[in-house]
Enzyme design. Sequence first.
Site, PDB file in Angstrom:
ATOM      1  N   GLU A 190       2.740   3.506  -8.912  1.00  0.00           N
ATOM      2  CA  GLU A 190       4.012   4.060  -8.692  1.00  0.00           C
ATOM      3  C   GLU A 190       4.108   5.632  -9.081  1.00  0.00           C
ATOM      4  O   GLU A 190       5.148   5.948  -9.918  1.00  0.00           O
ATOM      5  CB  GLU A 190       4.881   3.181  -8.920  1.00  0.00           C
ATOM      6  CG  GLU A 190       5.110   2.042  -8.210  1.00  0.00           C
ATOM      7  CD  GLU A 190       6.292   1.290  -8.446  1.00  0.00           C
ATOM      8  OE1 GLU A 190       6.941   1.344  -9.406  1.00  0.00           O
ATOM      9  OE2 GLU A 190       6.585   0.294  -7.490  1.00  0.00           O
ATOM     10  N   GLU A 309       2.609  -4.016  -3.133  1.00  0.00           N
ATOM     11  CA  GLU A 309       3.489  -4.794  -4.121  1.00  0.00           C
ATOM     12  C   GLU A 309       4.727  -4.827  -2.960  1.00  0.00           C
ATOM     13  O   GLU A 309       4.937  -3.796  -2.162  1.00  0.00           O
ATOM     14  CB  GLU A 309       4.243  -3.737  -5.028  1.00  0.00           C
ATOM     15  CG  GLU A 309       3.563  -4.014  -6.697  1.00  0.00           C
ATOM     16  CD  GLU A 309       4.139  -3.352  -7.515  1.00  0.00           C
ATOM     17  OE1 GLU A 309       5.504  -3.213  -7.543  1.00  0.00           O
ATOM     18  OE2 GLU A 309       3.629  -2.532  -8.517  1.00  0.00           O
TER      19      GLU A 309
END
Length: 493
Positions: A190, A309
């Site tokens: 991320e 995810e």
Amino acid sequence: MQPRGFVRVSGDRLRLVEADGSPFYFCGANCYYLLTRAADPATRHECTAVLDDAAAAGITVLRTWAFADGEQWSALQTRPGVFEERTFRALDWVVAEAGRRSMRLLLNLTNYWKDYGGMRVYVQWAYEARGQQPPMDGSGQVAAEPFYTDPDCQRMFRAYMAAVVQRVNTLTGVRYSEDPTILAWGLANEPRCEGDHACAVVPFWADAMARHLKSLDPHHLVTLDTEGFLGPSTPDEAAHSNPYSCAGTGCDFAADCGSPAIDFACAHLYPDLWLPQADEQERLRFALRWLDCHVAVARRMGKPLVLSEWGKQRSQAGEAAATGGSSRAGFYAQVLGRCVQHMQAGGLAGTAFWMMAAPSYPDYDGFTVYFHSPPSSGTGGGTANISSSSSQPEQMLPARAGERTAAVIRQHAATVALLNGRPEIASGQLPYLAQPAASLGHPSASVTPAGSISSAPHHLPLPAVGGGHGQTVHSGGSGRGRFCYCYCCCPQM
């Protein structure tokens, strides 16, 4: 039995394939703690439980951290270039045990967030070595942004990548760079970047690091594990598909994943967190639109997409008895059904839900899916001290509450296995997996040949995956697949 060989990108750039050219779609899961908890004999059983449960469920890829930096429990890199051998041997064990179960690993090498060290620790190390105070972000933490451009940070991170990929596994004798158990290296989890010209920073860094990693390890796939927020390079998609104004994150999905050295794109999906005021139907519509959009953008980039995810928090009310399944199980069924359609049409390579854990591991964020009957709250299973209803883990609810979502995932894993093992399904010849290409926005997607769909519904059995229900897949003359998971009222896709 080790995986067969290195996975690569198909010639049409829409799929992942095995070394022999056979398709490689995957149903995966996240379990971030494997490295650190495997390093402690008192907690290694929680890693064994996840590996065993994943293998039994048909999950073939686990996404996990291959880093733990700084002064923390079971750290891997305690100082720049200084490694704790006990923890490195734990990573050896994770790789060896995954390979023994014919599973693969997606290993992330650093983190934008402060958890487990990551970028902020490199910034702190670099500034301390120069006798300087590291810059702080708005929350009072060491800022991550200098990591991308600071020469000392980059030198340390390159050395770290070299130490990991060139590591010789003490249990198997195989160098990591030569082990097909590793599906891919994720450069960072991320990545974000705030500040002026932020959207140009991460793509530049990712290209440089991916090229360097390829020079160290030419065999494995490389990715950047982005959240997927859309930016200036795709303004229309950013305006219509982002969950909120994402300009402040410095993210630009297409640019971030655009380097030729990045083999496949990654996106994440969290409607509960991103759309807190929306109702369940709005969140589901957003999720399907987000998935469709990212597959389409990745196809234009010439890269397969991995939903690396994603998840849904369990309902505080538990399961919805009136429908025979929780809103979470229904959400999983809808999203995974759409994922199968994208796999068939080309563009989506795999998924990894957040997250999977051992029965004794607490459900800290409400997203955990347990595949094993957990201990009761009074048996000392690690959650007895959690008493508030808002944080009560699903494993402390009635056992049935966790099984419905797990059953959906098992059924999805069985369907993906058919895609991998039955070429006629993967090429769109069986109608029960068909979806008209136009509805997915793929002009070149293969569809079921005209006339091959019977006007009457039929039922094709899938492999038994537990649960004791007749698990079938239905289709009818409309060509819109209906995936029967038994626990979710056959949600129409």
